[in-house]
Design a protein around this motif. Sequence first.
Motif, short mmCIF file in Angstrom:
data_model
loop_
_atom_site.label_atom_id
_atom_site.label_comp_id
_atom_site.label_asym_id
_atom_site.label_seq_id
_atom_site.Cartn_x
_atom_site.Cartn_y
_atom_site.Cartn_z
N ARG A 244 3.91 1.99 14.24
CA ARG A 244 2.92 2.67 13.38
C ARG A 244 3.63 3.65 12.47
O ARG A 244 4.72 4.14 12.79
CB ARG A 244 1.95 3.46 14.28
CG ARG A 244 1.19 2.60 15.25
CD ARG A 244 0.60 3.42 16.36
NE ARG A 244 -0.44 4.29 15.86
CZ ARG A 244 -1.15 5.10 16.63
NH1 ARG A 244 -0.92 5.16 17.93
NH2 ARG A 244 -2.09 5.86 16.11
N LYS A 245 2.97 3.97 11.37
CA LYS A 245 3.57 4.93 10.43
C LYS A 245 3.87 6.27 11.11
O LYS A 245 4.87 6.90 10.86
CB LYS A 245 2.62 5.15 9.24
CG LYS A 245 2.71 4.03 8.22
CD LYS A 245 1.59 4.10 7.24
CE LYS A 245 1.90 5.06 6.11
NZ LYS A 245 0.82 5.03 5.09
N ARG A 246 2.97 6.65 12.01
CA ARG A 246 3.11 7.92 12.71
C ARG A 246 4.45 8.00 13.48
O ARG A 246 5.02 9.06 13.66
CB ARG A 246 1.92 8.01 13.68
CG ARG A 246 1.85 9.27 14.47
CD ARG A 246 0.58 9.30 15.32
NE ARG A 246 0.69 10.38 16.27
CZ ARG A 246 1.15 10.24 17.50
NH1 ARG A 246 1.50 9.07 17.94
NH2 ARG A 246 1.25 11.28 18.30
N HIS A 247 4.94 6.82 13.92
CA HIS A 247 6.19 6.80 14.69
C HIS A 247 7.38 7.32 13.89
O HIS A 247 8.35 7.81 14.46
CB HIS A 247 6.52 5.35 15.13
CG HIS A 247 5.63 4.86 16.23
ND1 HIS A 247 5.49 3.54 16.55
CD2 HIS A 247 4.85 5.53 17.10
CE1 HIS A 247 4.65 3.40 17.56
NE2 HIS A 247 4.24 4.61 17.91
N LEU A 248 7.30 7.19 12.56
CA LEU A 248 8.47 7.53 11.74
C LEU A 248 8.81 9.01 11.82
O LEU A 248 9.98 9.39 11.73
CB LEU A 248 8.26 7.12 10.28
CG LEU A 248 7.91 5.65 10.05
CD1 LEU A 248 7.98 5.30 8.59
CD2 LEU A 248 8.81 4.73 10.87
N ILE A 276 5.07 -1.53 9.26
CA ILE A 276 5.99 -0.87 10.21
C ILE A 276 6.16 -1.76 11.45
O ILE A 276 7.28 -1.96 11.94
CB ILE A 276 5.46 0.52 10.65
CG1 ILE A 276 5.26 1.45 9.46
CG2 ILE A 276 6.35 1.15 11.72
CD1 ILE A 276 6.50 2.00 8.83
N ALA A 277 5.04 -2.30 11.93
CA ALA A 277 5.11 -3.12 13.15
C ALA A 277 5.97 -4.37 12.91
O ALA A 277 6.74 -4.78 13.79
CB ALA A 277 3.71 -3.51 13.60
N ALA A 278 5.85 -4.95 11.72
CA ALA A 278 6.64 -6.16 11.43
C ALA A 278 8.13 -5.81 11.41
O ALA A 278 8.96 -6.52 12.00
CB ALA A 278 6.20 -6.75 10.09
N ILE A 279 8.47 -4.70 10.76
CA ILE A 279 9.88 -4.28 10.72
C ILE A 279 10.35 -3.91 12.13
O ILE A 279 11.43 -4.29 12.57
CB ILE A 279 10.05 -3.06 9.76
CG1 ILE A 279 9.69 -3.47 8.34
CG2 ILE A 279 11.46 -2.50 9.83
CD1 ILE A 279 9.50 -2.29 7.38
N GLY A 280 9.47 -3.17 12.85
CA GLY A 280 9.81 -2.74 14.23
C GLY A 280 10.07 -3.92 15.15
O GLY A 280 11.01 -3.89 15.96
N ASN A 281 9.23 -4.95 15.02
CA ASN A 281 9.42 -6.16 15.86
C ASN A 281 10.77 -6.80 15.60
O ASN A 281 11.53 -7.07 16.53
CB ASN A 281 8.37 -7.22 15.47
CG ASN A 281 7.13 -7.09 16.30
OD1 ASN A 281 6.91 -6.08 16.95
ND2 ASN A 281 6.31 -8.13 16.26
#
Length: 318
Positions: A244-248, A276-281
């Motif tokens: 999530r954006k908040r994670h950044l 974000i989730a796609a990049i994070g994955n």
Amino acid sequence: MKVIEHIKASKGKTLFSFEVLPPLKGDKIDNIFSAIDPLLEFDPKFINVTYHREEYVYKQKANNLLEKFAIRKRPGTVGISVAIFMKYKIDVVPHLICGGFSKDETEDALIELKFLGIDNILALRGDPIKTERTFVPTKDGHRYAVDLIKQIVDMNRGQFLHDEVYENAPTDFCVGCAGYPEKHVESLSLGTDLKHLKQKVDAGAEYVVTQLFYDNKKYFDFVDRCRAEGINVPIIPGLKPLGRKRHLSFIPKTFNVDFPDDLAEQLVKAKTDADIAAIGNDWCIQQSKELIKAGVPCLHFYTMGNSQQVANIAKEVF
Ligand code: FAD
């Protein structure tokens, strides 16, 4: 079965494990089970259950004065751990922390866990509570995780707090501890942090689980420095996919970790949580594959309420 026995029995194959949080006060235990269910197909050898400290909140009284009281938002680590163990027949690793416990309360919690058939503990200090700038030990409690580890090891040797009054049968816990590839936030240097990590291992911690990280090089360098320091136990990498954006902002600040430049370059272009989730994955899959190739003992995932994302990653790497 103990975590260390699972690692030995794996004969070099990388294991899968993950961490869950007890449900929020007022939620149902089913929420935890539905977080675990999507991950069962990856054959987790153990499931960690976090421990949460009390938080102080203020309530306005009728006379307009503020009353301070403590609430624990996620109680029930011992009970939840045992419920998971009994339902799934998978080993659990309840976390125990120093903060909020006296040594007597710690001893009671450990005896309870022993009665209930739990073999593992992750021994931690815990963070300072929000109203304290630094960690303040509880009255008659431990200051550092190493002291908690010593208490557990003493109990494993049959030495309890009040031997003169009660005789207890020894416990037999496998104890793990935390390690920080990017150093613990309060440490002045990675070198001093490693000396403290060595003390935990010398006191009896049989393996280390790392803080989450996004740069595998930091983990590999950390393992090299641990070995040079004489820390020879398994070092399990901890991973948390960004979702999530908040994670950044939340993750670097809360866990004292940096994003590597090539990840950051991708993240700055992301507009939505889905981006974000796609990049994070993708990033986490890449990290996991490289860690498995390097022969790490286990990949330990911090689910933080998103076990489906961990399942998507595990599908690609196990
Ligand atoms: P310690 O090992 O005691 O270290 C704390 C700090 O003190 C470090 O800076 C260390 O270098 C320093 N230090 C240690 N020994 C000495 C000494 N003898 N003299 C001077 N300085 C010393 N928190 C929770 O509240 N609940 C959880 O369930 C939880 N689970 C976690 C799981 C993992 C895998 C990790 C990595 C962290 C977890 N945490 C949890 C967070 C953890 O409690 C915090 O990071 C905490 O601030 C430090 O815990 P520790 O066990 O590493 O402490």
